[in-house]
Design a protein around this motif. Structure first.
Motif, PDB file in Angstrom:
ATOM      1  N   ASP A  49       0.777  -1.269  -0.035  1.00 50.31           N
ATOM      2  CA  ASP A  49      -0.030  -0.078   0.034  1.00 50.31           C
ATOM      3  C   ASP A  49       0.801   1.311   0.004  1.00 50.31           C
ATOM      4  N   ALA A  50       1.810   1.143   0.807  1.00 49.90           N
ATOM      5  CA  ALA A  50       2.780   2.325   0.847  1.00 49.90           C
ATOM      6  C   ALA A  50       3.490   2.821  -0.259  1.00 49.90           C
ATOM      7  N   ALA A  51       3.842   1.597  -1.001  1.00 49.71           N
ATOM      8  CA  ALA A  51       4.754   1.719  -2.052  1.00 49.71           C
ATOM      9  C   ALA A  51       3.822   2.098  -3.468  1.00 49.71           C
ATOM     10  N   GLY A  52       2.529   2.272  -3.185  1.00 47.85           N
ATOM     11  CA  GLY A  52       1.756   2.644  -4.263  1.00 47.85           C
ATOM     12  C   GLY A  52       1.202   1.557  -5.083  1.00 47.85           C
ATOM     13  N   VAL A  53       1.071   0.442  -4.894  1.00 46.81           N
ATOM     14  CA  VAL A  53       0.675  -0.676  -5.718  1.00 46.81           C
ATOM     15  C   VAL A  53      -1.194  -0.421  -5.471  1.00 46.81           C
ATOM     16  N   ALA A  54      -1.756  -0.279  -6.347  1.00 48.05           N
ATOM     17  CA  ALA A  54      -3.191   0.132  -6.461  1.00 48.05           C
ATOM     18  C   ALA A  54      -4.188  -0.902  -5.855  1.00 48.05           C
ATOM     19  N   GLY A  77      -6.170  -2.313   7.614  1.00 48.58           N
ATOM     20  CA  GLY A  77      -4.908  -1.426   7.544  1.00 48.58           C
ATOM     21  C   GLY A  77      -4.595  -0.855   6.237  1.00 48.58           C
ATOM     22  N   LEU A  78      -5.481  -1.060   5.292  1.00 50.43           N
ATOM     23  CA  LEU A  78      -4.983  -0.435   3.892  1.00 50.43           C
ATOM     24  C   LEU A  78      -5.395   1.205   4.036  1.00 50.43           C
ATOM     25  N   VAL A  79      -4.830   1.927   3.301  1.00 47.33           N
ATOM     26  CA  VAL A  79      -4.891   3.269   3.514  1.00 47.33           C
ATOM     27  C   VAL A  79      -5.416   3.867   2.008  1.00 47.33           C
ATOM     28  N   ALA A  80      -4.685   3.564   0.836  1.00 42.92           N
ATOM     29  CA  ALA A  80      -5.006   3.587  -0.403  1.00 42.92           C
ATOM     30  C   ALA A  80      -5.299   2.626  -1.375  1.00 42.92           C
ATOM     31  N   GLN A 256       9.600   3.027 -19.731  1.00 41.37           N
ATOM     32  CA  GLN A 256       8.773   3.241 -21.059  1.00 41.37           C
ATOM     33  C   GLN A 256       8.091   4.495 -20.802  1.00 41.37           C
ATOM     34  N   GLY A 257       8.084   5.197 -19.658  1.00 36.28           N
ATOM     35  CA  GLY A 257       7.144   6.276 -19.737  1.00 36.28           C
ATOM     36  C   GLY A 257       5.895   6.199 -19.149  1.00 36.28           C
ATOM     37  N   ARG A 258       5.571   4.849 -18.718  1.00 40.08           N
ATOM     38  CA  ARG A 258       4.253   4.634 -18.321  1.00 40.08           C
ATOM     39  C   ARG A 258       4.348   4.273 -16.799  1.00 40.08           C
ATOM     40  N   PRO A 259       4.802   5.034 -15.735  1.00 37.50           N
ATOM     41  CA  PRO A 259       4.675   4.856 -14.516  1.00 37.50           C
ATOM     42  C   PRO A 259       3.592   4.382 -13.734  1.00 37.50           C
ATOM     43  N   THR A 260       3.491   3.276 -13.022  1.00 38.67           N
ATOM     44  CA  THR A 260       2.253   2.536 -12.593  1.00 38.67           C
ATOM     45  C   THR A 260       1.874   3.350 -11.066  1.00 38.67           C
ATOM     46  N   GLY A 261       2.566   4.421 -10.567  1.00 36.84           N
ATOM     47  CA  GLY A 261       2.565   4.718  -9.341  1.00 36.84           C
ATOM     48  C   GLY A 261       3.218   4.077  -8.123  1.00 36.84           C
ATOM     49  N   LEU A 267      11.226  -0.894  -3.837  1.00 36.91           N
ATOM     50  CA  LEU A 267      11.150  -2.092  -4.235  1.00 36.91           C
ATOM     51  C   LEU A 267      12.114  -3.243  -3.421  1.00 36.91           C
ATOM     52  N   VAL A 268      13.136  -2.841  -3.310  1.00 41.25           N
ATOM     53  CA  VAL A 268      14.162  -3.658  -2.726  1.00 41.25           C
ATOM     54  C   VAL A 268      13.736  -3.932  -1.346  1.00 41.25           C
ATOM     55  N   PRO A 269      13.441  -2.903  -0.205  1.00 41.02           N
ATOM     56  CA  PRO A 269      13.018  -3.230   1.006  1.00 41.02           C
ATOM     57  C   PRO A 269      11.752  -4.322   0.868  1.00 41.02           C
ATOM     58  N   LEU A 270      10.695  -4.117   0.057  1.00 44.56           N
ATOM     59  CA  LEU A 270       9.544  -4.721  -0.059  1.00 44.56           C
ATOM     60  C   LEU A 270      10.323  -6.178  -0.649  1.00 44.56           C
ATOM     61  N   ALA A 271      10.918  -6.553  -1.474  1.00 42.94           N
ATOM     62  CA  ALA A 271      11.477  -7.708  -1.795  1.00 42.94           C
ATOM     63  C   ALA A 271      12.048  -8.407  -0.748  1.00 42.94           C
TER      64      ALA A 271
END
Length: 395
Positions: A49-54, A77-80, A256-261, A267-271
């Motif tokens: 959620d904090a990383a911006g996954v929709a 616990g989810l915010v967004a 590619q210029g198509r950022p997902t948010g 990404l590293v700490p998440l992995a």
């Protein structure tokens, strides 16, 4: 392009960014031997959620009361991010999903002949009827429903399209095409998704498996063909060989210029978090998040990087974007430039003559140790060659 023109990256934008739907907590945890406890599941969901996954697929409510309670707690616990629950094509699964309080359910419907006849002992008419009835049931409960074509890549495309049409008519909001056994290649994935996008009113989501090592490539091909939503997992965790990796898909789309948010520096700490919880360390060479992917030893590469980073660095893969940095190491394949650089960094004598004399010793020691040299190894070798090397730095 003229041979002396500035280097160009091959990434090219194509349309709006797809939405990423992470299924680490569902398909990822289905990896043989992987179990996340509730605290880990909550932490992973919060990090996503904090990383911006929709969107985050939280689990399978049909597993019972404990799972329903867990999904409730994770969702709170989810915010967004938008939560969803996975269900089989059964009325009782949808009822269980409704009990979680999550307002979105994904219903996976087996479509291939071997799944219908071999696994369920039913025919195509069963699938048609189930989609109509279950979508109507779920929407009647106030749930938003997506429908998935389980094993859709091994199903007649015309039948997949027919089921998508039925789902749309019944009130579904999205259709997910699953390459359940990872049998597609990027060309087939692109063609299959393009056909669905051209003929169906529903947004198309693509869910890839990595049995042939093509999950990320197939997912990106699906996005290029018009898939508006992409299913991923952290580190590519998932059944058998896993799924499309969140970090790889997000990084390429951003390049590619198509950022997902998604925050690429997350990404590293998440992995690492997911790897600890799964008991599966991140492989050293794992793209984007592996501990060694920005390390360089080869003399040709190190010399080029030291002169001009763009010689061996893509604009879409600058390590700083991911909160990382290049690491230059000494080993069997090191060259003169790498030894000079390492000596300078260690505060040692670093003129070319000294480095050239030290280079064969560095290579021999790396062969003997069967690893890259640490700073202490370099200092030991330098002092052995010249006892006064420490602190005699020269340009």
């Amino acid at each position: 392009m003229n041979a002396l023109s500035p280097a160009m990256d091959v990434f090219s934008p194509s349309g709006p960014a797809p939405v990423l739907c992470d299924t680490t907590l569902r398909d990822g945890e289905q990896t043989a031997g992987v179990v996340f406890d509730l605290a880990e599941r909550c932490a992973i969901a919060s990090a996503l959620d904090a990383a911006g996954v929709a969107e985050i697929e939280l689990g399978v409510a049909a597993m019972g009361a404990a799972e329903i309670g867990a999904i409730r707690q994770i969702a709170r616990g989810l915010v967004a991010a938008s939560p969803l629950v996975w269900a089989r094509a059964r009325a009782e699964d949808i009822a269980a999903a409704h009990q979680t309080g999550v307002r979105r359910v994904h219903v996976a419907v087996p479509l291939s002949p071997c799944h219908l006849a071999g696994k369920l002992r039913v025919d195509a008419d069963w699938a048609r009827t189930q989609v109509r009835q279950l979508v109507s049931l779920a929407t009647g409960m106030g749930l938003a429903v997506s429908v998935g074509a389980e094993d859709g890549s091994r199903t007649d495309p015309a039948f997949v399209a027919e089921i998508a049409t039925i789902a749309a008519e019944a009130g579904a909001i999205r259709f997910r095409l699953a390459d359940t056994l990872g049998v597609l290649d990027p060309f087939a994935a692109h063609d299959l998704v393009r056909r669905l996008v051209a003929t169906q009113p529903l947004p198309i989501e693509f869910h890839a498996h990595n049995d042939l090592g093509l999950a990320t490539a197939n997912t990106l091909a699906a996005a290029r063909a018009g898939a508006s939503h992409l299913s991923v997992t952290v580190g590519g965790l998932g059944e058998r060989a896993g799924n499309a990796a969140l970090e790889e898909v997000a990084a390429v789309l951003a390049a590619q210029g198509r950022p997902t948010g998604v925050g690429l520096d997350r990404l590293v700490p998440l992995a690492e978090m997911v790897a600890r919880a799964a008991g599966r360390p991140v492989p050293a060479a794992k793209p984007i998040v592996g501990p060694a992917v920005f390390s360089h030893e080869s003399g040709i590469h190190v010399d080029g990087l030291l002169k001009d980073r763009t010689t061996y660095e893509s604009a879409g893969l600058r390590p700083e974007v991911f909160g990382r940095a290049h690491r230059l190491v000494l080993g069997k394949h090191s060259g003169l430039a790498g030894v000079v650089h390492a000596l300078r960094e260690a505060g040692l004598r670093h003129d070319d003559a000294f480095a050239r004399a030290l280079l064969p010793m560095v290579r021999a020691e790396a062969e003997r140790l069967k690893r890259a040299l640490e700073p202490a190894d370099l200092i030991r070798l330098a002092r052995g060659l010249c006892p006064g090397a420490q602190g005699v730095a020269q340009s």
